[in-house]
Design a protein around this motif. Structure first.
Motif, PDB file in Angstrom:
ATOM      1  N   GLY A 147       0.790  -1.234   0.000  1.00 22.66           N
ATOM      2  CA  GLY A 147       0.000   0.000   0.000  1.00 22.66           C
ATOM      3  C   GLY A 147       0.819   1.280   0.000  1.00 22.66           C
ATOM      4  O   GLY A 147       0.289   2.346   0.300  1.00 22.66           O
ATOM      5  N   VAL A 149       2.817   4.452  -1.762  1.00 24.57           N
ATOM      6  CA  VAL A 149       2.669   5.270  -2.967  1.00 24.57           C
ATOM      7  C   VAL A 149       4.055   5.774  -3.367  1.00 24.57           C
ATOM      8  O   VAL A 149       4.817   6.236  -2.515  1.00 24.57           O
ATOM      9  N   ALA A 189       7.052  14.335   5.542  1.00 25.97           N
ATOM     10  CA  ALA A 189       5.848  15.151   5.351  1.00 25.97           C
ATOM     11  C   ALA A 189       4.776  14.363   4.605  1.00 25.97           C
ATOM     12  O   ALA A 189       3.583  14.458   4.914  1.00 25.97           O
ATOM     13  N   LEU A 190       5.211  13.553   3.645  1.00 29.71           N
ATOM     14  CA  LEU A 190       4.237  12.829   2.815  1.00 29.71           C
ATOM     15  C   LEU A 190       3.605  11.648   3.547  1.00 29.71           C
ATOM     16  O   LEU A 190       2.578  11.127   3.098  1.00 29.71           O
ATOM     17  N   VAL A 191       4.190  11.224   4.655  1.00 39.01           N
ATOM     18  CA  VAL A 191       3.479  10.261   5.512  1.00 39.01           C
ATOM     19  C   VAL A 191       2.145  10.871   5.953  1.00 39.01           C
ATOM     20  O   VAL A 191       1.140  10.178   6.062  1.00 39.01           O
ATOM     21  N   GLY A 192       2.148  12.190   6.158  1.00 37.98           N
ATOM     22  CA  GLY A 192       0.904  12.872   6.514  1.00 37.98           C
ATOM     23  C   GLY A 192      -0.140  12.824   5.416  1.00 37.98           C
ATOM     24  O   GLY A 192      -1.330  12.973   5.677  1.00 37.98           O
ATOM     25  N   VAL A 193       0.297  12.622   4.186  1.00 37.40           N
ATOM     26  CA  VAL A 193      -0.622  12.609   3.042  1.00 37.40           C
ATOM     27  C   VAL A 193      -1.016  11.179   2.672  1.00 37.40           C
ATOM     28  O   VAL A 193      -2.199  10.865   2.544  1.00 37.40           O
ATOM     29  N   PHE A 194      -0.014  10.322   2.495  1.00 35.12           N
ATOM     30  CA  PHE A 194      -0.257   8.984   1.940  1.00 35.12           C
ATOM     31  C   PHE A 194      -0.080   7.868   2.972  1.00 35.12           C
ATOM     32  O   PHE A 194      -0.289   6.706   2.653  1.00 35.12           O
ATOM     33  N   GLU A 195       0.402   8.189   4.158  1.00 30.33           N
ATOM     34  CA  GLU A 195       0.764   7.228   5.202  1.00 30.33           C
ATOM     35  C   GLU A 195       2.010   6.429   4.875  1.00 30.33           C
ATOM     36  O   GLU A 195       2.844   6.190   5.737  1.00 30.33           O
ATOM     37  N   ARG A 196       2.099   5.930   3.627  1.00 33.33           N
ATOM     38  CA  ARG A 196       3.204   5.053   3.251  1.00 33.33           C
ATOM     39  C   ARG A 196       3.725   5.504   1.900  1.00 33.33           C
ATOM     40  O   ARG A 196       2.982   5.517   0.920  1.00 33.33           O
ATOM     41  N   PHE A 227       1.875   5.511  11.438  1.00 34.15           N
ATOM     42  CA  PHE A 227       1.093   4.660  12.341  1.00 34.15           C
ATOM     43  C   PHE A 227       1.873   3.402  12.731  1.00 34.15           C
ATOM     44  O   PHE A 227       1.329   2.303  12.757  1.00 34.15           O
ATOM     45  N   MET A 385       1.046  14.837  12.953  1.00 33.52           N
ATOM     46  CA  MET A 385       1.766  13.735  12.312  1.00 33.52           C
ATOM     47  C   MET A 385       1.714  12.504  13.218  1.00 33.52           C
ATOM     48  O   MET A 385       1.968  12.602  14.415  1.00 33.52           O
ATOM     49  N   PRO A 386       1.434  11.350  12.662  1.00 29.98           N
ATOM     50  CA  PRO A 386       1.399  10.130  13.467  1.00 29.98           C
ATOM     51  C   PRO A 386       2.817   9.617  13.719  1.00 29.98           C
ATOM     52  O   PRO A 386       3.767  10.021  13.024  1.00 29.98           O
ATOM     53  N   PRO A 387       2.991   8.739  14.676  1.00 29.05           N
ATOM     54  CA  PRO A 387       4.280   8.063  14.836  1.00 29.05           C
ATOM     55  C   PRO A 387       4.675   7.414  13.509  1.00 29.05           C
ATOM     56  O   PRO A 387       3.836   6.795  12.839  1.00 29.05           O
TER      57      PRO A 387
ATOM     58  N   TRP B  23      -6.507  10.265  10.903  1.00 26.34           N
ATOM     59  CA  TRP B  23      -6.603  11.659  11.332  1.00 26.34           C
ATOM     60  C   TRP B  23      -8.061  12.008  11.616  1.00 26.34           C
ATOM     61  O   TRP B  23      -8.960  11.483  10.939  1.00 26.34           O
ATOM     62  N   ARG B  41      -5.541   6.239   4.791  1.00 21.76           N
ATOM     63  CA  ARG B  41      -5.159   6.290   3.380  1.00 21.76           C
ATOM     64  C   ARG B  41      -6.167   5.605   2.470  1.00 21.76           C
ATOM     65  O   ARG B  41      -6.121   5.762   1.257  1.00 21.76           O
ATOM     66  N   PRO B  62      -3.845  13.137  14.751  1.00 22.72           N
ATOM     67  CA  PRO B  62      -3.820  11.683  14.544  1.00 22.72           C
ATOM     68  C   PRO B  62      -4.343  10.959  15.789  1.00 22.72           C
ATOM     69  O   PRO B  62      -3.952  11.283  16.909  1.00 22.72           O
ATOM     70  N   ARG B 121      -3.212  16.616   1.902  1.00 23.23           N
ATOM     71  CA  ARG B 121      -4.020  15.588   2.574  1.00 23.23           C
ATOM     72  C   ARG B 121      -5.462  15.581   2.088  1.00 23.23           C
ATOM     73  O   ARG B 121      -6.165  14.597   2.299  1.00 23.23           O
ATOM     74  N   ARG B 126      -4.753  14.518  -2.905  1.00 24.91           N
ATOM     75  CA  ARG B 126      -3.957  13.294  -2.746  1.00 24.91           C
ATOM     76  C   ARG B 126      -4.178  12.347  -3.924  1.00 24.91           C
ATOM     77  O   ARG B 126      -3.239  11.759  -4.455  1.00 24.91           O
ATOM     78  N   SER B 133       1.314   8.089  -9.679  1.00 24.22           N
ATOM     79  CA  SER B 133       2.088   6.911  -9.292  1.00 24.22           C
ATOM     80  C   SER B 133       1.665   5.686 -10.101  1.00 24.22           C
ATOM     81  O   SER B 133       2.494   4.924 -10.597  1.00 24.22           O
TER      82      SER B 133
END
Lengths: 423, 423
Positions: A147, A149, A189-196, A227, A385-387, B23, B41, B62, B121, B126, B133
């Motif tokens: 999953g 991106v 920063a993009l973890v905040g958008v796409f998570e992965r 996460f 932002m998540p862990p 989030w 996501r 989050p 986000r 997104r 991609s």
């Protein structure tokens, strides 16, 4: 015009008249007959009798050959082409700086690098980059399946954030800018958008020393995921990624590729130092990092005790990790970070990152840095932002280590270093 | 700890107690009940009742939620989470510059770009990059299937070869160097090694004008192949590539994606000019290139007469193509080159290249350029290069055109242009 048959497929056309195309790999004149080996991207075809091949045609000249396929137990692939009509596809080639048809590479590294465009045609050199390409496909395939991106982030940045000493400056429309040393801040920063997210792209280090391990540009395979509980979630993904890369490479070079254990052995930095103090002549306790000799000793241990060519060293001291590293909440002074050693060398660096805005401000304050420099970077952490954590793997280092190449320049098509800016 | 369930999968857990993470997308206080929408996501989950959610928790914070899944016809996805226990995974978030929970994007382009890390986000923003991609994955998949090898070439080069006017200078260990404007010369040289190569990577253009179509860094999808008859072989591969990209994107945005005809209609440059002179108010005959209005008119024609949103224009005058372009042996002054127009805009440029060393020397002499500048580039052609050609496609332009975005900056995560160097 009959369509082209690739070298690898010629054996399926015995009894037929076919067209092949490639380079004159070798011209061998025997007493009674002349052999021309024609090389294409899939292999080599033996053509017997020169037909209408013009005099003086040199090796490396591109040719097209129409001829008849016959069985031949002496030929590569068990068949050869006879009754050949040649067409030259270009001028007669100037031979390369060494004989490309010899089974081994007889040239030194500088000769190969100075003449890369022609030297890399040697099947052994070419094959290394096919392994690299397959490895990257394996990297992507695993992450796509999980999953992630794929992203493309700026290589021109406004400040030399990660490590000011080794950054290239650019004139950007009259302003000062820099080449990115890593996509670190963008992937976070993009973890905040796409998570992965992952990225495969060039990174730039103005390394002022000339070693067998460093390049001024290399291909970084970066991943980052949100996460997570801690760095262990990152290590699990990395284990899958390395297994995918090894599996993809194994289809080309099965003998070179290591088994990736279901669970890669690991040792905490502190335990590693204690083991080194006990088992070797060195006592590195108190040092903030491992020396290359220590990494090799630990790798030997992992091989002897776990049969693994991979070893995770975890929990490096905070003092030696970048300011965005997440501390280990259980062990003051140590971090939720890791290196992955492969055959005794650091292949991957990664870990959990800080994710709270306040923690970043405190970390920068503690390090004596000016948070103003990092404003663009820090801003995203105020927006929730998540862990998260991630890792970076140098493609050239992977290929070199996998194939046993002593210098990482053997694993770069056109390397860039302190002295080399061409070809 | 029970493992995390993604939003898209919650419906398969009705009656179970699950853990979700994401989030706070929206917090809606109604008279009798509070709804919290949690975004991850894969989608959005409605949590009913705030449980232990701390007061004042803002959107974009989050959170992790453990709760029970129940059927609900009013909820997105047909189910919702009740009896929720919340855990904050970070500090309370500072809200973004516009409401991310609104169905449309209410911010202007500059606001989005200035705040990209949080603005992207928004699910609609997104999604564009997920399409990009997927498109790149489609590009690679087609070329992998056709025996191409992926390469990674230098982005730091010693001379501003392709177009001196728009190149960024670098300080390279005290020497002058430049950012590569394309992998053109490397991909040609590597045809000699692999026959078929592609690269997905950044290219850099110091474009001194501020238009909706130009970026200072963009992602170029480059391919090059050897042993072609002429540019038509390249066009055939390109047709497959575009169909693969469209097919991959169609899995995400089926309505946005055009049908790619089995055979893309085409018109020769000279015929195009004659058609324009005849059918429009303009008479462009004698001009060496097509203006944007001409491209739009031709695209309209292709749509009306062939039902195609794609059109090949072939045979551009040699005068307007780079010096490495192969001339059309049948039509003096014209070339074996093409552009692929997509929805009225040039999407791809490509063609057959010169492959004989002597032809390069003559072409450079004719253009008044100094062959010395090109020595590294030219050298490979003396070592036997087959007829070859290729193309380059700008990823951001593809995405923008596919999704109907008026400015290419909407299709770059963190665009770089004349005025923009951050974030």
């Amino acid at each position: 015009m009959i369509s082209r048959v690739l070298a690898a497929d010629v054996g399926r056309h015995v009894g037929e008249r076919i067209r092949i195309a490639g380079w004159v790999h070798r011209r061998r004149e025997l007493k009674s007959v002349t052999f021309v080996l024609v090389r294409d991207r899939t292999g080599i075809v033996q053509v017997v009798g020169v037909g209408n091949l013009p005099d003086g045609v040199t090796e490396e000249t591109p040719v097209e050959v129409v001829g008849s396929v016959v069985d031949s137990s002496r030929a590569p692939g068990g068949c050869e082409v006879v009754d050949a009509e040649f067409t030259l596809l270009s001028e007669r080639a100037v031979p390369g700086p060494f004989d490309l048809y010899r089974p081994t590479v007889t040239a030194t590294l500088p000769t190969v690098l100075d003449n890369a465009s022609v030297a890399l045609r040697h099947p052994l050199l070419r094959a290394r980059f096919e392994v690299a390409s397959a490895s990257v496909a394996g990297f992507r395939s695993v992450l796509d399946g999980l999953g992630f991106v794929e992203t493309h982030t700026p290589k021109i940045v406004s400040s030399a954030t990660e490590s000011g000493a080794t950054v290239f400056g650019i004139d950007y429309f009259g302003r000062r800018a820099y080449l990115a040393q890593s996509p670190q801040f963008y992937k976070q920063a993009l973890v905040g958008v796409f998570e992965r997210v992952y990225e495969v792209g060039p990174v730039f280090r103005a390394e002022p020393h000339d070693t067998a391990r460093h390049l001024a540009q290399y291909t970084s395979l970066d991943a980052e995921l949100g996460f997570v509980t801690d760095h262990r979630d990152v290590m699990e993904v990395l284990r899958e990624v390395v297994a995918g890369m090894a599996g993809a490479a194994a289809r080309l070079v099965p003998d070179a590729v290591p088994m990736v254990p279901e669970r890669i052995p690991e040792i905490h930095f502190q335990d590693a130092q204690e083991w080194l103090a006990r088992e070797t002549d060195d006592d590195p306790r108190g040092e903030p990092d491992l020396a290359p000799a220590h990494e090799r000793a630990l790798a030997d241990w992992a091989w002897r005790t776990h049969g693994s060519e991979f070893l995770f060293v975890t929990g490096y001291p905070m003092a030696k990790r970048p300011f965005y590293t997440h501390p280990d909440p259980e062990r003051p002074g140590y971090s939720n970070s890791f290196d992955l050693l492969f055959r005794g060398v650091e292949l991957v660096t990664g870990g959990q990152r800080l994710h709270r805005h306040g923690d970043y401000l405190a970390a920068l304050r503690d390090s004596g840095a000016d948070p103003g420099t990092y404003r663009d970077y820090l801003d995203v952490f105020s927006h929730g932002m998540p862990p998260h954590g991630g890792f970076a793997l140098g493609l050239e280092r992977w290929t070199a280590r996998l194939l046993g190449l002593g210098n990482v320049r053997w694993a770069a098509l056109f390397p860039r270093d302190l002295h080399r800016l061409t070809p």
